[in-house]
Design a protein around this motif. Structure first.
Motif, PDB file in Angstrom:
ATOM      1  N   LEU A   1      21.758  75.352 -39.704  1.00 21.55           N
ATOM      2  CA  LEU A   1      21.925  76.528 -40.548  1.00 21.55           C
ATOM      3  C   LEU A   1      23.149  77.274 -40.046  1.00 21.55           C
ATOM      4  CD1 LEU A   1      20.924  78.754 -42.585  1.00 21.55           C
ATOM      5  CD2 LEU A   1      19.645  79.723 -40.657  1.00 21.55           C
ATOM      6  N   THR A   2      24.121  77.560 -40.918  1.00 19.97           N
ATOM      7  CA  THR A   2      25.288  78.324 -40.485  1.00 19.97           C
ATOM      8  C   THR A   2      25.271  79.718 -41.092  1.00 19.97           C
ATOM      9  OG1 THR A   2      26.884  77.769 -42.246  1.00 19.97           O
ATOM     10  CG2 THR A   2      26.607  76.173 -40.446  1.00 19.97           C
ATOM     11  N   CYS A   3      25.560  80.708 -40.258  1.00 20.34           N
ATOM     12  CA  CYS A   3      25.715  82.104 -40.679  1.00 20.34           C
ATOM     13  C   CYS A   3      27.019  82.583 -40.046  1.00 20.34           C
ATOM     14  CB  CYS A   3      24.531  82.948 -40.216  1.00 20.34           C
ATOM     15  SG  CYS A   3      22.923  82.398 -40.831  1.00 20.34           S
ATOM     16  N   GLY A   4      28.141  82.151 -40.619  1.00 18.73           N
ATOM     17  CA  GLY A   4      29.426  82.235 -39.936  1.00 18.73           C
ATOM     18  C   GLY A   4      30.233  83.487 -40.170  1.00 18.73           C
ATOM     19  N   GLY A   5      29.771  84.412 -41.036  1.00 22.79           N
ATOM     20  CA  GLY A   5      30.485  85.659 -41.224  1.00 22.79           C
ATOM     21  C   GLY A   5      31.930  85.446 -41.645  1.00 22.79           C
ATOM     22  N   LEU A   6      32.869  85.871 -40.800  1.00 21.37           N
ATOM     23  CA  LEU A   6      34.296  85.781 -41.112  1.00 21.37           C
ATOM     24  C   LEU A   6      34.801  84.345 -41.234  1.00 21.37           C
ATOM     25  CD1 LEU A   6      35.425  88.683 -38.795  1.00 21.37           C
ATOM     26  CD2 LEU A   6      36.021  88.530 -41.225  1.00 21.37           C
ATOM     27  N   PHE A   7      34.025  83.381 -40.733  1.00 21.20           N
ATOM     28  CA  PHE A   7      34.431  81.966 -40.806  1.00 21.20           C
ATOM     29  C   PHE A   7      33.432  81.148 -41.618  1.00 21.20           C
ATOM     30  CE2 PHE A   7      36.650  83.667 -37.179  1.00 21.20           C
ATOM     31  CZ  PHE A   7      37.923  83.126 -37.308  1.00 21.20           C
ATOM     32  N   ALA A   8      32.667  81.800 -42.486  1.00 22.61           N
ATOM     33  CA  ALA A   8      31.634  81.103 -43.250  1.00 22.61           C
ATOM     34  C   ALA A   8      32.213  80.007 -44.129  1.00 22.61           C
ATOM     35  CB  ALA A   8      30.850  82.105 -44.104  1.00 22.61           C
ATOM     36  N   ASP A   9      33.362  80.272 -44.763  1.00 24.33           N
ATOM     37  CA  ASP A   9      33.937  79.268 -45.657  1.00 24.33           C
ATOM     38  C   ASP A   9      34.471  78.067 -44.887  1.00 24.33           C
ATOM     39  OD1 ASP A   9      35.900  80.908 -44.545  1.00 24.33           O
ATOM     40  OD2 ASP A   9      37.225  80.814 -46.292  1.00 24.33           O
ATOM     41  N   ARG A  10      35.065  78.313 -43.723  1.00 24.30           N
ATOM     42  CA  ARG A  10      35.604  77.197 -42.934  1.00 24.30           C
ATOM     43  C   ARG A  10      34.492  76.330 -42.357  1.00 24.30           C
ATOM     44  NH1 ARG A  10      40.654  80.161 -39.774  1.00 24.30           N
ATOM     45  NH2 ARG A  10      41.845  80.654 -41.671  1.00 24.30           N
ATOM     46  N   LEU A  11      33.406  76.954 -41.935  1.00 25.38           N
ATOM     47  CA  LEU A  11      32.264  76.165 -41.458  1.00 25.38           C
ATOM     48  C   LEU A  11      31.713  75.300 -42.585  1.00 25.38           C
ATOM     49  CD1 LEU A  11      30.353  78.763 -39.244  1.00 25.38           C
ATOM     50  CD2 LEU A  11      31.311  76.603 -38.466  1.00 25.38           C
ATOM     51  N   ALA A  12      31.647  75.862 -43.790  1.00 28.38           N
ATOM     52  CA  ALA A  12      31.139  75.089 -44.925  1.00 28.38           C
ATOM     53  C   ALA A  12      32.048  73.902 -45.229  1.00 28.38           C
ATOM     54  CB  ALA A  12      31.011  75.995 -46.154  1.00 28.38           C
ATOM     55  N   GLN A  13      33.352  74.113 -45.143  1.00 27.69           N
ATOM     56  CA  GLN A  13      34.286  73.025 -45.434  1.00 27.69           C
ATOM     57  C   GLN A  13      34.197  71.891 -44.416  1.00 27.69           C
ATOM     58  OE1 GLN A  13      38.358  74.347 -46.850  1.00 27.69           O
ATOM     59  NE2 GLN A  13      37.430  76.355 -46.525  1.00 27.69           N
ATOM     60  N   LEU A  14      33.739  72.193 -43.198  1.00 23.35           N
ATOM     61  CA  LEU A  14      33.591  71.139 -42.188  1.00 23.35           C
ATOM     62  C   LEU A  14      32.576  70.084 -42.612  1.00 23.35           C
ATOM     63  CD1 LEU A  14      33.603  73.162 -38.817  1.00 23.35           C
ATOM     64  CD2 LEU A  14      35.430  71.713 -39.742  1.00 23.35           C
ATOM     65  N   SER A  15      31.647  70.449 -43.503  1.00 22.59           N
ATOM     66  CA  SER A  15      30.683  69.455 -43.978  1.00 22.59           C
ATOM     67  C   SER A  15      30.962  69.057 -45.427  1.00 22.59           C
ATOM     68  CB  SER A  15      29.252  69.992 -43.851  1.00 22.59           C
ATOM     69  OG  SER A  15      29.071  71.151 -44.646  1.00 22.59           O
ATOM     70  N   GLY A  16      32.187  69.330 -45.889  1.00 24.69           N
ATOM     71  CA  GLY A  16      32.609  68.846 -47.199  1.00 24.69           C
ATOM     72  C   GLY A  16      32.348  69.767 -48.360  1.00 24.69           C
ATOM     73  N   CYS A  17      32.034  71.033 -48.110  1.00 27.54           N
ATOM     74  CA  CYS A  17      31.742  71.965 -49.194  1.00 27.54           C
ATOM     75  C   CYS A  17      33.018  72.444 -49.883  1.00 27.54           C
ATOM     76  CB  CYS A  17      30.979  73.169 -48.669  1.00 27.54           C
ATOM     77  SG  CYS A  17      29.304  72.786 -48.153  1.00 27.54           S
ATOM     78  N   ASN A  18      32.829  72.999 -51.058  1.00 25.89           N
ATOM     79  CA  ASN A  18      33.912  73.598 -51.823  1.00 25.89           C
ATOM     80  C   ASN A  18      34.537  74.750 -51.037  1.00 25.89           C
ATOM     81  OD1 ASN A  18      35.303  75.261 -53.884  1.00 25.89           O
ATOM     82  ND2 ASN A  18      34.321  73.881 -55.347  1.00 25.89           N
ATOM     83  N   PRO A  19      35.868  74.891 -51.066  1.00 27.08           N
ATOM     84  CA  PRO A  19      36.492  75.999 -50.336  1.00 27.08           C
ATOM     85  C   PRO A  19      36.258  77.371 -50.954  1.00 27.08           C
ATOM     86  CG  PRO A  19      38.144  74.726 -51.536  1.00 27.08           C
ATOM     87  CD  PRO A  19      36.862  73.977 -51.644  1.00 27.08           C
ATOM     88  N   VAL A  20      35.695  77.420 -52.153  1.00 30.29           N
ATOM     89  CA  VAL A  20      35.414  78.685 -52.833  1.00 30.29           C
ATOM     90  C   VAL A  20      33.903  78.895 -52.871  1.00 30.29           C
ATOM     91  CG1 VAL A  20      35.690  79.990 -54.979  1.00 30.29           C
ATOM     92  CG2 VAL A  20      37.503  78.417 -54.222  1.00 30.29           C
ATOM     93  N   PRO A  21      33.408  80.113 -52.587  1.00 31.83           N
ATOM     94  CA  PRO A  21      34.157  81.352 -52.396  1.00 31.83           C
ATOM     95  C   PRO A  21      34.888  81.381 -51.062  1.00 31.83           C
ATOM     96  CG  PRO A  21      31.843  81.762 -52.001  1.00 31.83           C
ATOM     97  CD  PRO A  21      31.942  80.354 -52.519  1.00 31.83           C
ATOM     98  N   ARG A  22      36.044  82.024 -51.080  1.00 29.94           N
ATOM     99  CA  ARG A  22      36.900  82.145 -49.902  1.00 29.94           C
ATOM    100  C   ARG A  22      36.588  83.458 -49.193  1.00 29.94           C
ATOM    101  NH1 ARG A  22      42.107  80.223 -49.141  1.00 29.94           N
ATOM    102  NH2 ARG A  22      41.376  78.438 -50.335  1.00 29.94           N
TER     103      ARG A  22
END
Length: 451
Positions: free
Chosen positions: A244-265
Motif C-alpha cells: 500500500l503506498t501513501c506517498g504524498g508529494l511523490f504519490a504519482d511517481r510511486l504509482a508509475q513505478l508499478s506501471g500506473c498512469n502518470p495522471v493525476p500529477r
C-alpha cells in the motif's frame, strides 16, 4: 557457568537494554530496532510506503484490524512525518467548507471527533480555540450564509452566525460585518499525532524502517509466498505479499513505478507564512479565516494560533520548484520540468494568471500580505511580523488543470497489479480526516487484497 551460558546471558542483557532504550526514546529507538532487524525480518504480509500521517494512520488501522498480519512501514527520511504532516498550520477543522453529502464532508466531521478522542486517550495536547470565518465586505455575506447552510447540513456541532458586536467580543482586534463561529475547531501538532500513530503501530508488532527510499517494485518467483520485492535507493530490500503506498508529494511517481498512469500529477505548491512577534500575540485569540472565493483555487490568508503559543499569518500559494522545497530559492531540475511540462498545470496557470502573480508578489513583499491581513485586524502593522515557516502542499491535478478533489486509488500493471494499491490523492484536510481516511483506505485494502 559455562562460556556459552555467559555469552547467551550477555546477549539477553543487550537485548533488554535495547528494549529499555526503545521504551524511553520512542520513534528514534523504533528506527534503531527496525534497522537492526532488517535482515531477520525481511518478509511481510503488507508493506505501507510512506511515513506521513495518512500512511501511519492506515498502518495503525490495518494492524488493529488484523493483528495476525506481519506489517511494515517504510519511509525515505530519517524520521517520520517530516513533510506535509509536520509542516502545516496545525488546525483541527470542523467540516464547514465541504459539499454536503460529499466524502470530504463526512470524513472531516468524523475525523475531527476521532482526533479529539485519540488525543485524549494518548495524552496529546490540543486546544479548542475555535474559529471565526469573517465577512469583511457586503459582497461576501451571501457566500458566508451559504457556507453556514453547508455546515448545518454537515452536522458541524455548535456552529453559530454572529454579528459585529459578537465578533468583537470573541476577537477584540478583529473587524467584520458577519461571521460564522465554530467553537470546536482546534489546534495541535499534527507531526506529534503522526508519530504517535507510528508508535501505536510499532507497539502492536509493526516494523518501521526509515531511510528507505523506494526505487522499484518487482515480482519475484510466481507462486512465492512473498512475491513482491521492494527495493530502495540504498540497496536495501523487503519482500511482501501486498503493498500500500501513501506517498504524498511523490504519490504519482510511486504509482508509475508499478506501471500506473502518470495522471493525476502531483504539483507542489508552497505556502509561506508570516510569524506574529510574541509581544503582539495578544491580537489573536483563535483562528480567523476569510470567506472562500470560488473564483480562486486556494483559500487565502488567515490567522492561526499554534499549540506552542506562536501565531502564524498567511499563507500565500505559489508553485514550488522542488517537491520538498520549503525555501524561495529551492530548486530541483526534474521537479521543475515535471511541473511546467504538464498540460494540466499550464492550463491552471493560464486560468488564474493574475491570482498567481499576486500570490508570488505576496511571497516576496511582506507588506502586500500584511495588507490582506489588515482587512481583518486593522491594528496589525508591518513591524509586527517577521518571515515565518513554509509548507508544501501535494496538489493533484488532472489534464484539464482541475484540482482533484476526491480520492484516487490505483493499482499496477501486469502481475504486480493485484498486489499493489496506491493512494494517489487523499483530499484536504487529510490531517484532520486521517483516522477516518484510514478506515476507508483499509476497507479498500481488504477488498483489493481479500484480507
Amino acid at each position: 557457568m559455562t562460556a556459552t551460558q555467559i555469552q547467551k546471558l550477555s546477549s539477553l542483557s543487550l537485548q533488554c537494554a535495547r528494549l529499555c532504550l526503545i521504551a524511553r526514546n520512542g520513534t528514534l529507538s523504533l528506527r534503531s530496532l527496525c534497522t537492526a532487524s532488517t535482515k531477520r525480518n525481511e518478509d511481510y504480509d503488507v508493506c505501507i510506503v510512506g511515513g506521513g500521517i495518512v500512511g501511519l494512520a492506515a498502518a495503525k488501522e490495518l494492524i488493529e484490524r488484523h493483528p495476525h498480519l506481519k506489517c511494515a512501514v517504510v519511509e525515505k527520511e530519517k524520521r517520520l512525518s517530516m513533510h506535509q504532516s509536520g509542516n502545516n498550520s496545525g488546525v483541527i477543522h470542523a467540516g464547514i467548507y465541504y459539499l454536503p453529502g460529499s466524502l470530504k464532508a463526512k470524513l472531516c466531521v468524523e475525523g475531527a471527533a476521532l482526533t479529539y478522542k485519540y488525543c485524549d486517550d494518548n495524552n496529546i495536547p490540543y486546544k479548542k480555540c475555535g474559529k471565526l470565518i469573517v465577512a469583511v465586505q457586503p459582497v461576501e455575506i451571501p457566500r458566508l450564509e451559504a457556507l453556514y447552510e453547508r455546515g448545518q447540513k454537515n452536522n458541524v456541532k455548535d456552529m453559530r452566525m454572529i454579528g459585529p458586536e459578537e465578533i468583537k467580543e470573541m476577537e477584540p482586534h478583529c473587524r467584520g460585518l458577519k461571521a460564522i463561529s465554530s467553537p470546536h475547531t482546534g489546534i495541535l501538532d499534527w507531526g506529534e499525532v503522526a508519530r504517535s500513530f507510528g508508535d501505536t503501530f510499532a507497539k502492536r508488532g509493526g516494523h518501521v524502517f526509515t531511510e528507505f527510499e523506494v526505487k522499484g517494485f518487482h515480482m519475484t518467483q510466481e507462486g512465492a509466498e512473498y512475491p513482491v520485492t521492494i527495493r530502495s535507493s540504498q540497496g536495501k530490500s523487503l519482500r511482501c505479499r501486498y503493498v500500500l503506498t501513501c506517498g504524498g508529494l511523490f504519490a504519482d511517481r510511486l504509482a508509475q513505478l508499478s506501471g500506473c498512469n502518470p495522471v493525476p500529477r502531483i504539483v507542489p505548491f508552497r505556502g509561506d507564512y508570516l510569524l506574529l512577534k510574541p509581544e503582539k500575540n495578544h491580537l489573536i485569540r483563535g483562528n480567523i479565516y476569510p470567506v472562500p472565493d470560488p473564483k480562486f483555487p486556494f483559500l487565502g490568508v488567515h490567522f492561526t494560533p499554534r499549540i506552542d503559543g506562536s501565531v502564524w499569518l498567511g499563507p500565500n500559494a505559489v508553485l514550488a520548484f522542488k517537491r520538498e522545497g520549503y525555501n524561495l530559492t529551492d530548486f530541483n531540475l526534474r521537479d521543475t520540468i515535471d511541473a511546467l511540462s504538464f498540460r494540466g498545470l499550464r492550463k491552471l496557470m493560464f486560468k488564474h494568471m493574475v491570482f498567481g502573480m499576486g500570490e508570488m508578489y505576496k511571497g516576496v513583499v511582506i507588506a502586500a500580505q500584511v495588507k490582506q491581513l489588515q482587512r481583518f485586524v486593522p491594528e496589525l502593522r508591518l513591524q509586527d511580523v517577521t518571515r515565518g515557516p513554509s509548507g508544501v502542499r501535494a496538489q493533484a491535478l488532472d489534464l484539464e488543470g482541475t484540482l482533484v478533489d476526491d480520492f484516487v486509488f490505483d493499482g499496477g500493471e501486469g502481475a504486480i497489479g493485484s498486489r499493489v494499491l496506491h493512494v494517489r490523492n487523499a483530499p484536504s484536510p487529510a490531517a484532520t480526516s486521517s483516522l477516518s481516511i484510514a478506515k476507508m483506505i483499509i476497507d479498500k485494502v481488504e477488498d483489493s487484497f481479500s484480507l
